[in-house]
Scaffold this active site. Sequence first.
Site, mmCIF file in Angstrom:
data_model
loop_
_atom_site.group_PDB
_atom_site.id
_atom_site.type_symbol
_atom_site.label_atom_id
_atom_site.label_comp_id
_atom_site.label_asym_id
_atom_site.label_seq_id
_atom_site.Cartn_x
_atom_site.Cartn_y
_atom_site.Cartn_z
ATOM 1 N N GLU A 1 -15.280 -1.443 15.138
ATOM 2 C CA GLU A 1 -14.837 -2.670 15.825
ATOM 3 C C GLU A 1 -14.588 -2.444 17.306
ATOM 4 O OE1 GLU A 1 -11.297 -3.956 13.696
ATOM 5 O OE2 GLU A 1 -12.366 -3.735 11.808
ATOM 6 N N ASN A 2 -14.060 -1.239 17.620
ATOM 7 C CA ASN A 2 -13.568 -1.004 18.991
ATOM 8 C C ASN A 2 -14.390 -0.012 19.799
ATOM 9 O OD1 ASN A 2 -11.169 -2.618 18.560
ATOM 10 N ND2 ASN A 2 -10.536 -0.984 17.195
ATOM 11 N N HIS B 1 -18.552 1.026 7.824
ATOM 12 C CA HIS B 1 -17.085 1.083 7.965
ATOM 13 C C HIS B 1 -16.768 2.428 8.628
ATOM 14 C CE1 HIS B 1 -12.825 0.500 6.445
ATOM 15 N NE2 HIS B 1 -12.846 1.773 6.787
ATOM 16 N N LEU B 2 -16.402 2.377 9.899
ATOM 17 C CA LEU B 2 -16.212 3.610 10.666
ATOM 18 C C LEU B 2 -14.797 3.668 11.228
ATOM 19 C CD1 LEU B 2 -19.608 3.234 12.561
ATOM 20 C CD2 LEU B 2 -19.196 4.668 10.564
ATOM 21 N N ASN C 1 0.876 -1.170 0.000
ATOM 22 C CA ASN C 1 0.000 0.000 0.000
ATOM 23 C C ASN C 1 0.916 1.223 0.000
ATOM 24 O OD1 ASN C 1 -1.924 1.935 0.390
ATOM 25 N ND2 ASN C 1 -2.708 1.110 2.311
ATOM 26 N N GLU D 1 -8.730 -5.892 4.881
ATOM 27 C CA GLU D 1 -8.528 -5.558 3.465
ATOM 28 C C GLU D 1 -7.323 -6.308 2.901
ATOM 29 O OE1 GLU D 1 -9.424 -1.014 2.985
ATOM 30 O OE2 GLU D 1 -9.016 -1.444 5.069
ATOM 31 N N ARG E 1 -12.798 15.025 8.041
ATOM 32 C CA ARG E 1 -13.598 15.432 6.878
ATOM 33 C C ARG E 1 -15.002 15.846 7.312
ATOM 34 N NH1 ARG E 1 -11.918 10.187 4.214
ATOM 35 N NH2 ARG E 1 -9.956 10.655 3.158
ATOM 36 N N HIS F 1 -13.260 2.534 0.114
ATOM 37 C CA HIS F 1 -13.228 1.439 1.107
ATOM 38 C C HIS F 1 -13.856 0.171 0.534
ATOM 39 C CE1 HIS F 1 -13.705 4.739 4.415
ATOM 40 N NE2 HIS F 1 -12.435 4.410 4.343
ATOM 41 N N ARG G 1 -2.650 -2.166 -3.350
ATOM 42 C CA ARG G 1 -3.886 -1.419 -3.120
ATOM 43 C C ARG G 1 -3.845 -0.180 -4.006
ATOM 44 N NH1 ARG G 1 -6.322 0.905 2.537
ATOM 45 N NH2 ARG G 1 -8.213 1.687 1.582
HETATM 46 P P1 ADP Z 1 -8.205 4.425 9.111
HETATM 47 O O1 ADP Z 1 -9.402 5.020 8.431
HETATM 48 O O2 ADP Z 1 -7.045 5.374 9.226
HETATM 49 O O3 ADP Z 1 -7.847 3.036 8.650
HETATM 50 P P2 ADP Z 1 -9.008 3.081 11.553
HETATM 51 O O4 ADP Z 1 -9.941 2.132 10.943
HETATM 52 O O5 ADP Z 1 -7.746 2.569 12.147
HETATM 53 O O6 ADP Z 1 -8.683 4.309 10.627
HETATM 54 O O7 ADP Z 1 -9.816 3.842 12.722
HETATM 55 C C1 ADP Z 1 -9.260 4.848 13.502
HETATM 56 C C2 ADP Z 1 -10.327 5.301 14.492
HETATM 57 O O8 ADP Z 1 -10.675 4.193 15.331
HETATM 58 C C3 ADP Z 1 -9.873 6.433 15.423
HETATM 59 O O9 ADP Z 1 -10.885 7.428 15.520
HETATM 60 C C4 ADP Z 1 -9.728 5.713 16.738
HETATM 61 O O10 ADP Z 1 -9.998 6.566 17.813
HETATM 62 C C5 ADP Z 1 -10.794 4.663 16.631
HETATM 63 N N1 ADP Z 1 -10.610 3.674 17.673
HETATM 64 C C6 ADP Z 1 -9.592 2.812 17.832
HETATM 65 N N2 ADP Z 1 -9.731 2.154 19.008
HETATM 66 C C7 ADP Z 1 -10.862 2.639 19.586
HETATM 67 C C8 ADP Z 1 -11.556 2.395 20.800
HETATM 68 N N3 ADP Z 1 -11.060 1.518 21.659
HETATM 69 N N4 ADP Z 1 -12.703 3.066 21.056
HETATM 70 C C9 ADP Z 1 -13.191 3.976 20.183
HETATM 71 N N5 ADP Z 1 -12.572 4.258 19.036
HETATM 72 C C10 ADP Z 1 -11.435 3.604 18.745
#
Ligand code: ADP
Length: 398
Positions: free
Chosen positions: A334-335, A207-208, A7, A384, A240, A179, A90
């Site tokens: 996810e998180n 996808h967030l 990438n 991905e 954004r 994405h 990618r």
């Molecule tokens: P990218 O679009 O750069 O690939 P990612 O998919 O890695 O981004 O997502 C980054 C986002 O995920 C950030 O806003 C980060 O705060 C959030 N994130 C990561 N871990 C957590 C968590 N434990 N709780 C809430 N948000 C999280």
Amino acid sequence: MKILIVNAGSSSLKYQLVDMNDESVIAKGQVERINIEGSNLKQKGADGKVAVEYKEPIKDHVVACQLMMKALMESGVIKSMDEIGAVGHRVLHGGEEFTASCVITEEVKAAIRKYIPLGPLHNPANLMGIEACEAVMPTTPQVAVFDTAFHQTMPPKAFMYGVPYEFYKEHGVRRYGFHGTSHRYVSKRVCEFLNIDPVGKKIIICHLGNGSSLSAVKDGKCVDTSMGLTPLEGLLMGTRSGSCDPAVVQFIANNAHMDVNQVLDLMNKKSGLLGIAGEGTSDMRDIDALADGGHERAALARDMLYYQIQKLIGSYAAAMGGVDVIAFTAGIGENGPELREGVMKNMEWLGAKIDVEKNNFKGKEAVISTPDSKVTVCVIPTNEEIMIARDTLELVSK
Ligand code: ADP
């Protein structure tokens, strides 16, 4: 076969080496600050520990690629370059030409070049990555996997903008969506996970991450997505703005004495969670902590995000005539149990009911809806890289 996934960004090159026998990641690295003072390479092994680190001038992507090979060999994950069966790249923008991944030829490179106006930051960097790998591994097949390809099944009523038709025909002005590799992976994986047939199913993928987009997937095919001609459209994101009245651009330009490029830069890099909360962070964890501590603008930013996701889910359910599955993915999806709960708690009208206890986890595949929920709500960590590796293997094995 071992497959290398690349990438390439304008000043970076991220890579992973995957053993396709068991799809395990053998090494993962990144070169940063290419042609900038402080350039370096860092590579981790399968155990996630840093195995190789170089700090030296890296003047271009070819040198970055040579260094990547040196790191892969020095760390012992390969003995020679010949062990790499193929490289999967990618690539951001494939315009309307690429509806799937393909083996890279001179024509494919010319097409990636042709779409530079649509992906001015990424496509040139992706091309540099491709050409650097060709220079270092001239006999290894290379494959391009496009971020836009999965969304090419959208019908015209979903991808057209209401500007004169000639602008679509002559300049390619339309919704492309991004994405795509993540939306494709998650929409497929969620069906495997739930043991359901994608045919006949209506699925919404959320996808967030730093960048965020939703997609509506019917019968396994994308029928709508929230990002547009560029990744700026749709949801409020880390930096954004997401969708605004297009006249906002002219209004800010006239009233804040900026030109169009400056306004677009503002909307891409200084807006979203960062711009609304105003605390110098776009990270959802910081926004959550601030909002929970009583910070009004951080709470507003979070409310705006939840509200916009809810509105989009509602509109995609309307577009598909219902929804069977909603899947959350990427960094926040996810998180972020808080976000999932905040978004889903107001969606019971749709037949989607989540179990707050079951939802309280990070980073694994799981169903978070209650057994009586009509809509199954899931978390599916995206991957991905594995999609790129699988496409690459399939294309070079033909
Ligand atoms: P990218 O679009 O750069 O690939 P990612 O998919 O890695 O981004 O997502 C980054 C986002 O995920 C950030 O806003 C980060 O705060 C959030 N994130 C990561 N871990 C957590 C968590 N434990 N709780 C809430 N948000 C999280």
